[in-house]
Scaffold this motif. Structure first.
Motif, PDB file in Angstrom:
ATOM      1  N   LEU A 295     -16.466  15.840 -21.057  1.00  0.00           N
ATOM      2  CA  LEU A 295     -16.717  15.020 -20.626  1.00  0.00           C
ATOM      3  C   LEU A 295     -17.656  13.653 -21.466  1.00  0.00           C
ATOM      4  CD1 LEU A 295     -16.070  13.529 -18.069  1.00  0.00           C
ATOM      5  CD2 LEU A 295     -17.863  14.072 -17.160  1.00  0.00           C
ATOM      6  N   VAL A 296     -18.673  14.197 -22.374  1.00  0.00           N
ATOM      7  CA  VAL A 296     -19.823  13.771 -22.512  1.00  0.00           C
ATOM      8  C   VAL A 296     -18.743  12.665 -23.723  1.00  0.00           C
ATOM      9  CG1 VAL A 296     -22.196  13.737 -24.095  1.00  0.00           C
ATOM     10  CG2 VAL A 296     -21.691  14.946 -21.635  1.00  0.00           C
ATOM     11  N   TYR A 297     -18.024  13.886 -24.512  1.00  0.00           N
ATOM     12  CA  TYR A 297     -17.346  13.716 -26.208  1.00  0.00           C
ATOM     13  C   TYR A 297     -16.455  12.382 -25.559  1.00  0.00           C
ATOM     14  CZ  TYR A 297     -19.537  17.647 -28.369  1.00  0.00           C
ATOM     15  OH  TYR A 297     -20.494  18.512 -28.759  1.00  0.00           O
TER      16      TYR A 297
ATOM     17  N   GLY B 286     -15.643   5.042 -25.392  1.00  0.00           N
ATOM     18  CA  GLY B 286     -16.829   3.862 -25.512  1.00  0.00           C
ATOM     19  C   GLY B 286     -16.874   3.596 -27.127  1.00  0.00           C
ATOM     20  N   LEU B 287     -16.694   4.610 -28.110  1.00  0.00           N
ATOM     21  CA  LEU B 287     -16.838   3.841 -29.441  1.00  0.00           C
ATOM     22  C   LEU B 287     -14.940   2.994 -29.488  1.00  0.00           C
ATOM     23  CD1 LEU B 287     -18.172   6.814 -31.027  1.00  0.00           C
ATOM     24  CD2 LEU B 287     -18.827   4.104 -31.054  1.00  0.00           C
TER      25      LEU B 287
ATOM     26  N   LEU C 156      -9.546   6.123 -31.583  1.00  0.00           N
ATOM     27  CA  LEU C 156     -11.145   7.228 -30.801  1.00  0.00           C
ATOM     28  C   LEU C 156     -10.343   6.802 -29.145  1.00  0.00           C
ATOM     29  CD1 LEU C 156     -13.350   4.409 -32.659  1.00  0.00           C
ATOM     30  CD2 LEU C 156     -13.486   6.370 -32.557  1.00  0.00           C
ATOM     31  N   ALA C 157      -9.566   6.457 -28.991  1.00  0.00           N
ATOM     32  CA  ALA C 157      -9.079   6.335 -27.689  1.00  0.00           C
ATOM     33  C   ALA C 157      -8.307   7.555 -27.492  1.00  0.00           C
ATOM     34  CB  ALA C 157      -7.989   5.039 -27.390  1.00  0.00           C
ATOM     35  N   ALA C 158      -7.200   7.685 -28.791  1.00  0.00           N
ATOM     36  CA  ALA C 158      -6.512   9.268 -28.907  1.00  0.00           C
ATOM     37  C   ALA C 158      -7.752  10.914 -28.455  1.00  0.00           C
ATOM     38  CB  ALA C 158      -5.577   9.590 -29.876  1.00  0.00           C
TER      39      ALA C 158
END
Length: 252
Positions: free
Chosen positions: A221-223, A229-230, A32-34
């Motif tokens: 940016l939203v993505y 966040g996840l 998710l961070a990637a």
């Protein structure tokens, strides 16, 4: 023979299960961070693209690429570049392409511009409403003599739109497929791009040029915030499980 107590079996297996779950959570958080980082990189790319296109659109017009440079034409370097070219319109070879614009539904008028060197460039002269699709209803705009066209370079749109495929045999067009249109109209040595004519008024008011829509969705940016966040939620759950496991182990 004595049977193993179920609670003891659960205790023997729970550390392994917990470890497996922890590993899965760690991999999920990393993935998710990637994805968030990838979206940040995409955001930088998109902002650079928007800046470059804006500079091209508002720059002074330069000569349209000649035949010797056609193989160098590409969307990254040339899409929406402001160019000018002189020649004679082959009005008898115009092609109508379905269009939905701010002026309503109708057609783009795609006309080959024949150049002095024997090559041709397909020109999107602009929009005409459905009831003016017949060239006879807009004769004033069928310019007969030499003309100079200024507009924005566009890349060919092969095969059709997302919703409709071009029907070449029936001469129904839903995208500006340069090669297919040129072949249908018997135009040789055509440039691999077309030009959207600018808003310079044509006699009689049609076609209406200058309707190019330049819009690049920019939700990166939203993505990125969503993915990060996840990832944070996955990490928080990971920490909770690790702390709970350590506390359980201490209690024996």
């Amino acid at each position: 023979m004595s049977e193993a107590h179920p609670e003891k079996a659960d205790k023997r297996h729970s550390p392994a299960k917990r470890a497996a779950f922890v590993v899965c959570l760690a991999l999920l958080a990393t993935a998710l961070a990637a994805l968030g980082t990838w979206q940040v990189q995409r955001l930088a790319w998109k902002r650079d693209l928007i800046l470059r296109v804006d500079q091209r659109v508002h720059a002074a017009a330069v000569p349209a690429p000649a035949r010797a440079d056609w193989d160098k034409v590409n969307a990254g370097d040339d899409e929406y570049r402001r160019v000018s070219v002189a020649g004679k319109l082959a009005n008898d070879k115009e092609t109508l392409v379905y269009a939905a614009t701010a002026l309503g539904p109708g057609y783009w008028v795609m006309t080959p511009l024949m150049l002095a060197d024997g090559t041709a460039i397909l020109i999107n002269r602009g929009f005409v409403p459905t009831d003016r699709r017949d060239p006879a209803t807009r004769r004033a705009g069928q310019l007969p003599g030499p003309v100079e066209i200024t507009g924005l370079m566009r890349m060919t749109e092969p095969k059709g739109s997302l919703l409709q495929s071009n029907d070449v045999a029936a001469d129904r067009w839903y995208s500006r497929d340069v090669a297919a249109i040129a072949q249908k109209r018997g135009v040789d040595a055509v440039a691999p791009y077309f030009i959207d004519a600018d808003a310079t008024a044509n006699p009689g008011g049609l076609p209406v040029g200058g309707l190019t829509v330049i819009h690049f969705p920019n939700n990166h940016l939203v993505y990125a915030i969503t993915w990060y966040g996840l990832a944070a939620m996955a990490l928080a759950l990971l920490v909770f499980i690790l702390r709970a496991g350590i506390g359980r182990d201490r209690r024996g």
